[in-house]
Every structure is written in C-alpha cells, then in structure tokens.
Motif scaffolding. Structure first.
Motif, mmCIF file in Angstrom:
data_model
loop_
_atom_site.group_PDB
_atom_site.id
_atom_site.type_symbol
_atom_site.label_atom_id
_atom_site.label_comp_id
_atom_site.label_asym_id
_atom_site.label_seq_id
_atom_site.Cartn_x
_atom_site.Cartn_y
_atom_site.Cartn_z
ATOM 1 N N TYR A 37 87.642 58.693 -26.108
ATOM 2 C CA TYR A 37 88.890 58.167 -26.677
ATOM 3 C C TYR A 37 89.786 57.619 -25.557
ATOM 4 O O TYR A 37 90.316 56.510 -25.665
ATOM 5 C CB TYR A 37 89.620 59.248 -27.472
ATOM 6 C CG TYR A 37 91.010 58.841 -27.898
ATOM 7 C CD1 TYR A 37 91.188 57.930 -28.929
ATOM 8 C CD2 TYR A 37 92.132 59.335 -27.244
ATOM 9 C CE1 TYR A 37 92.464 57.522 -29.306
ATOM 10 C CE2 TYR A 37 93.405 58.942 -27.617
ATOM 11 C CZ TYR A 37 93.574 58.031 -28.642
ATOM 12 O OH TYR A 37 94.829 57.630 -29.010
ATOM 13 N N ILE A 92 87.885 55.620 -33.429
ATOM 14 C CA ILE A 92 87.512 56.946 -32.919
ATOM 15 C C ILE A 92 88.472 57.977 -33.501
ATOM 16 O O ILE A 92 88.054 59.013 -34.029
ATOM 17 C CB ILE A 92 87.526 56.983 -31.378
ATOM 18 C CG1 ILE A 92 86.416 56.091 -30.809
ATOM 19 C CG2 ILE A 92 87.376 58.429 -30.877
ATOM 20 C CD1 ILE A 92 86.508 55.861 -29.312
ATOM 21 N N LEU A 115 82.505 55.941 -35.758
ATOM 22 C CA LEU A 115 82.043 55.689 -34.393
ATOM 23 C C LEU A 115 81.201 54.416 -34.344
ATOM 24 O O LEU A 115 81.262 53.655 -33.365
ATOM 25 C CB LEU A 115 81.237 56.873 -33.852
ATOM 26 C CG LEU A 115 82.027 58.148 -33.584
ATOM 27 C CD1 LEU A 115 81.100 59.241 -33.061
ATOM 28 C CD2 LEU A 115 83.169 57.912 -32.602
#
Length: 127
Positions: A12, A52, A68
């Motif tokens: 992230y 994400i 994802l």
C-alpha cells in the motif's frame, strides 16, 4: 486509526509512492496534456492504492483478491501511459526506466499479496 488494516501493508505504501512519483513526473508535461494524458495517468496511479484499500476493507478473501487484480490492472495502465509519455518526449528514457523498475517491484508485491490471500482462501481447517 488502527482499524485501517491496509495501512500496515508495505505494498500500500509502495503504491502511494507510485502516485507521488507520477504527480512529480506529470508536472513537467505540456499544458495541453492537462486534461488528457496527465489526468488519465494520475487517475490510473491513484486507482492502485485506492483499490488496495478498498479490497482490504472487504470481508471476503475472494473480494480482496478481486480488488488486488483491479489494482494490478491500474498499475499496468500507469506503466503503459508512462511509456506513451516517454515516446512523446514528455519524460526521458532514464526517467521511464526508473519508473518501470519501481512499478515492476510494486507489481511483484501485489502478486505476492494475492498469492498469500489465495493460499489463505484455499486452506481448509484440519489440513
């Protein structure tokens, strides 16, 4: 703010860095690109950490994996648009190569997280 699990993920933070890097690069684009390639590239980059975060907010592992995959698609879209920017002369070959390496590393991290979630999803109690 410990409820935001996605903030604990290295991928992230790497994706946030992709956004920062894209914004720095697009500052040098010609003004006529402000509502074209610049906007499209920034939106694709922003989509990566956003997906994400959204995916990690889902309760289903299957849904997490889905987001994802969307993040990975946006990452590849970002790469494609950087390649276009390089061909148009908006960024140098060296800048492109540097971003390609960073994005490739980010993609590897996304794939790794996806594989981890797939293993978790396929694991059956008692095995």
């Amino acid at each position: 703010m410990n409820d935001f699990y996605y903030r604990k993920l290295k991928v992230y933070h790497q994706a946030l860095d992709v956004v920062t890097r894209v914004y720095r690069l697009t500052k040098q684009f010609p003004q006529q690109e402000a509502f074209a390639l610049t906007n499209q590239l920034q939106r694709a980059a922003i989509s990566v950490p956003s997906n994400i975060a959204e995916g990690m907010g889902r309760f289903s592992i299957k849904e997490r994996i889905h987001f994802l995959e969307i993040a990975n698609g946006s990452l590849l879209e970002t790469m494609c648009q950087l390649e276009i920017a390089q061909q148009l002369g908006y960024i140098s070959k060296d800048q492109f190569t540097e971003e390609e390496k960073f994005i490739s590393e980010t993609a590897g991290m996304l794939i790794g997280l996806r594989k981890t979630l797939e293993i978790k999803n396929n694991h059956k109690p008692g095995e």
